[in-house]
Design a protein around this motif. Structure first.
Motif, PDB file in Angstrom:
ATOM      1  N   SER A   1       0.819  -1.207   0.000  1.00 53.67           N
ATOM      2  CA  SER A   1       0.000   0.000   0.000  1.00 53.67           C
ATOM      3  C   SER A   1       0.851   1.255   0.000  1.00 53.67           C
ATOM      4  CB  SER A   1      -0.924   0.008   1.221  1.00 53.67           C
ATOM      5  OG  SER A   1      -0.165   0.004   2.425  1.00 53.67           O
ATOM      6  N   ALA A   2       2.049   1.175   0.589  1.00 47.76           N
ATOM      7  CA  ALA A   2       2.927   2.345   0.691  1.00 47.76           C
ATOM      8  C   ALA A   2       4.309   1.887   1.125  1.00 47.76           C
ATOM      9  CB  ALA A   2       2.360   3.342   1.703  1.00 47.76           C
ATOM     10  N   PHE A   3       5.237   2.823   1.145  1.00 56.77           N
ATOM     11  CA  PHE A   3       6.575   2.572   1.694  1.00 56.77           C
ATOM     12  C   PHE A   3       6.599   3.128   3.115  1.00 56.77           C
ATOM     13  CE2 PHE A   3       7.262   2.222  -2.814  1.00 56.77           C
ATOM     14  CZ  PHE A   3       8.229   1.233  -2.939  1.00 56.77           C
ATOM     15  N   ALA A   4       6.009   2.371   4.035  1.00 56.96           N
ATOM     16  CA  ALA A   4       5.889   2.832   5.418  1.00 56.96           C
ATOM     17  C   ALA A   4       5.797   1.632   6.347  1.00 56.96           C
ATOM     18  CB  ALA A   4       4.653   3.716   5.570  1.00 56.96           C
ATOM     19  N   LYS A   5       6.104   1.865   7.598  1.00 55.93           N
ATOM     20  CA  LYS A   5       6.112   0.789   8.582  1.00 55.93           C
ATOM     21  C   LYS A   5       4.733   0.160   8.748  1.00 55.93           C
ATOM     22  CE  LYS A   5       7.397  -0.184  13.383  1.00 55.93           C
ATOM     23  NZ  LYS A   5       7.930   0.391  14.655  1.00 55.93           N
ATOM     24  N   ASP A   6       3.670   0.970   8.620  1.00 52.30           N
ATOM     25  CA  ASP A   6       2.311   0.457   8.801  1.00 52.30           C
ATOM     26  C   ASP A   6       1.647   0.068   7.489  1.00 52.30           C
ATOM     27  OD1 ASP A   6       2.066   2.971   7.747  1.00 52.30           O
ATOM     28  OD2 ASP A   6       0.469   3.626   9.116  1.00 52.30           O
ATOM     29  N   ALA A   7       2.433  -0.157   6.434  1.00 55.33           N
ATOM     30  CA  ALA A   7       1.885  -0.536   5.133  1.00 55.33           C
ATOM     31  C   ALA A   7       1.310  -1.945   5.172  1.00 55.33           C
ATOM     32  CB  ALA A   7       2.969  -0.443   4.059  1.00 55.33           C
ATOM     33  N   THR A   8       0.400  -2.198   4.256  1.00 54.57           N
ATOM     34  CA  THR A   8      -0.146  -3.533   4.058  1.00 54.57           C
ATOM     35  C   THR A   8       0.505  -4.139   2.824  1.00 54.57           C
ATOM     36  OG1 THR A   8      -2.267  -2.888   5.015  1.00 54.57           O
ATOM     37  CG2 THR A   8      -2.244  -4.863   3.644  1.00 54.57           C
TER      38      THR A   8
ATOM     39  N   ASN B   1      -3.480 -19.113  -7.747  1.00 53.75           N
ATOM     40  CA  ASN B   1      -4.533 -18.227  -7.225  1.00 53.75           C
ATOM     41  C   ASN B   1      -4.442 -18.046  -5.711  1.00 53.75           C
ATOM     42  OD1 ASN B   1      -5.439 -17.886  -9.800  1.00 53.75           O
ATOM     43  ND2 ASN B   1      -7.459 -18.810  -9.491  1.00 53.75           N
ATOM     44  N   ASN B   2      -3.342 -18.459  -5.113  1.00 49.79           N
ATOM     45  CA  ASN B   2      -3.137 -18.251  -3.682  1.00 49.79           C
ATOM     46  C   ASN B   2      -2.760 -16.793  -3.394  1.00 49.79           C
ATOM     47  OD1 ASN B   2      -2.445 -18.982  -0.851  1.00 49.79           O
ATOM     48  ND2 ASN B   2      -0.352 -18.584  -1.541  1.00 49.79           N
ATOM     49  N   PHE B   3      -3.155 -16.302  -2.214  1.00 44.79           N
ATOM     50  CA  PHE B   3      -2.765 -14.957  -1.795  1.00 44.79           C
ATOM     51  C   PHE B   3      -2.271 -14.992  -0.348  1.00 44.79           C
ATOM     52  CE2 PHE B   3      -7.238 -15.290  -0.613  1.00 44.79           C
ATOM     53  CZ  PHE B   3      -7.265 -14.771   0.668  1.00 44.79           C
ATOM     54  N   THR B   4      -1.437 -14.011   0.006  1.00 44.58           N
ATOM     55  CA  THR B   4      -1.023 -13.808   1.390  1.00 44.58           C
ATOM     56  C   THR B   4      -1.172 -12.331   1.730  1.00 44.58           C
ATOM     57  OG1 THR B   4       1.320 -13.386   0.890  1.00 44.58           O
ATOM     58  CG2 THR B   4       0.657 -15.702   1.216  1.00 44.58           C
ATOM     59  N   ILE B   5      -1.324 -12.039   3.028  1.00 46.16           N
ATOM     60  CA  ILE B   5      -1.489 -10.665   3.506  1.00 46.16           C
ATOM     61  C   ILE B   5      -0.611 -10.460   4.740  1.00 46.16           C
ATOM     62  CG2 ILE B   5      -3.111  -8.934   4.383  1.00 46.16           C
ATOM     63  CD1 ILE B   5      -5.356 -10.540   2.993  1.00 46.16           C
ATOM     64  N   PHE B   6       0.092  -9.326   4.764  1.00 51.56           N
ATOM     65  CA  PHE B   6       0.957  -8.980   5.890  1.00 51.56           C
ATOM     66  C   PHE B   6       0.708  -7.531   6.297  1.00 51.56           C
ATOM     67  CE2 PHE B   6       4.681  -7.239   7.890  1.00 51.56           C
ATOM     68  CZ  PHE B   6       5.245  -8.270   8.621  1.00 51.56           C
ATOM     69  N   LYS B   7       0.449  -7.321   7.584  1.00 47.04           N
ATOM     70  CA  LYS B   7       0.436  -5.970   8.156  1.00 47.04           C
ATOM     71  C   LYS B   7       0.862  -6.085   9.613  1.00 47.04           C
ATOM     72  CE  LYS B   7      -1.885  -1.614   8.725  1.00 47.04           C
ATOM     73  NZ  LYS B   7      -2.711  -0.644   8.019  1.00 47.04           N
ATOM     74  N   TYR B   8       2.035  -5.597   9.916  1.00 46.16           N
ATOM     75  CA  TYR B   8       2.675  -5.756  11.213  1.00 46.16           C
ATOM     76  C   TYR B   8       3.095  -7.199  11.490  1.00 46.16           C
ATOM     77  CZ  TYR B   8       0.796  -1.075  12.163  1.00 46.16           C
ATOM     78  OH  TYR B   8       0.474   0.260  12.098  1.00 46.16           O
TER      79      TYR B   8
END
Length: 217
Positions: free
Chosen positions: A15-22, A41-48
């Motif tokens: 989402s952005a170049f930031a520590k709290d980006a997704t 078709n697999n996906f992964t998500i990371f936030k923190y």
């Protein structure tokens, strides 16, 4: 915000170049079998922290976990189509026919490659992907198309069109989380450190949630 690596079939998003980006990843369109799983078709998500993740543990080549779980579709965030008495597809490592559970199957894909990226667009508002993985499911599936929309910074829409050769084949939509999720009033919540993931199913209207995990799973 996103980059498509076509040969390896990987799309990476942020989402952005930031520590709290997704951050998100999406697997589709690989042309190489090397180091591949049954995970188109697999996906992964990371936030923190890892919120929607690939599960399992490779361990070593002589470990049945590599063949039975880690490489199989069930370890990833994909859709399963359960065809009765379907054999487990082979992945490199120990030969599964040497084990008495060789005929077990999770309803996953039968080919590691074969999906086609039909659309990829990225801009300052969203990243959009459309991928057709029908071929990966073999004869049991007549349509397996996933559309993935990442609306920055924190909203993700996953839309699947799944049609099996036999309407009686049961279908499962998988989402792997690091910690045990909580389901309340049709909404799932999973926390990991400072990260929190919500998931709400819109269709089908009568979808059932089932939390699976812990010892023996």
């Amino acid at each position: 915000h996103a980059r498509h690596f076509e040969t390896l079939g990987q799309i990476y998003m942020r989402s952005a170049f930031a520590k709290d980006a997704t951050y998100c990843s999406f697997t589709a369109g690989a042309t190489l079998n090397q180091h591949k799983h049954f995970d188109e078709n697999n996906f992964t998500i990371f936030k923190y922290d890892h919120l929607a993740l690939d599960s399992g543990d490779r361990c070593k080549e002589t470990d049945f976990n590599l063949v039975y779980y880690y490489s199989q579709s069930v370890a990833h965030n994909v859709v399963l189509v359960h065809k009765p008495d379907e054999p487990l597809p082979y992945h490199w490592g120990i030969k599964i026919n040497d084990d008495p559970q060789a005929n077990m199957n999770y309803g996953g894909m039968v080919k590691m490659t074969g999906s086609k990226v039909k659309a990829f667009e990225t801009n300052d508002q969203f990243t959009y992907i459309a991928s057709d993985a029908t071929e990966c499911y073999g004869e049991k599936c007549t349509e397996a198309v996933r559309q993935f929309v990442f609306l920055y910074p924190d909203y993700i829409i996953v839309y699947d069109r799944m049609d099996s050769a036999d309407p009686s084949y049961r279908k499962e939509w998988l989402l792997h989380t690091k910690n045990k999720p909580v389901v309340k009033k049709g909404i799932m919540r999973a926390d990991s450190n400072d990260g929190r993931l919500f998931c709400q199913t819109l269709l089908p209207a009568d979808a059932k949630f089932e939390v699976i995990g812990g010892k023996g799973n």
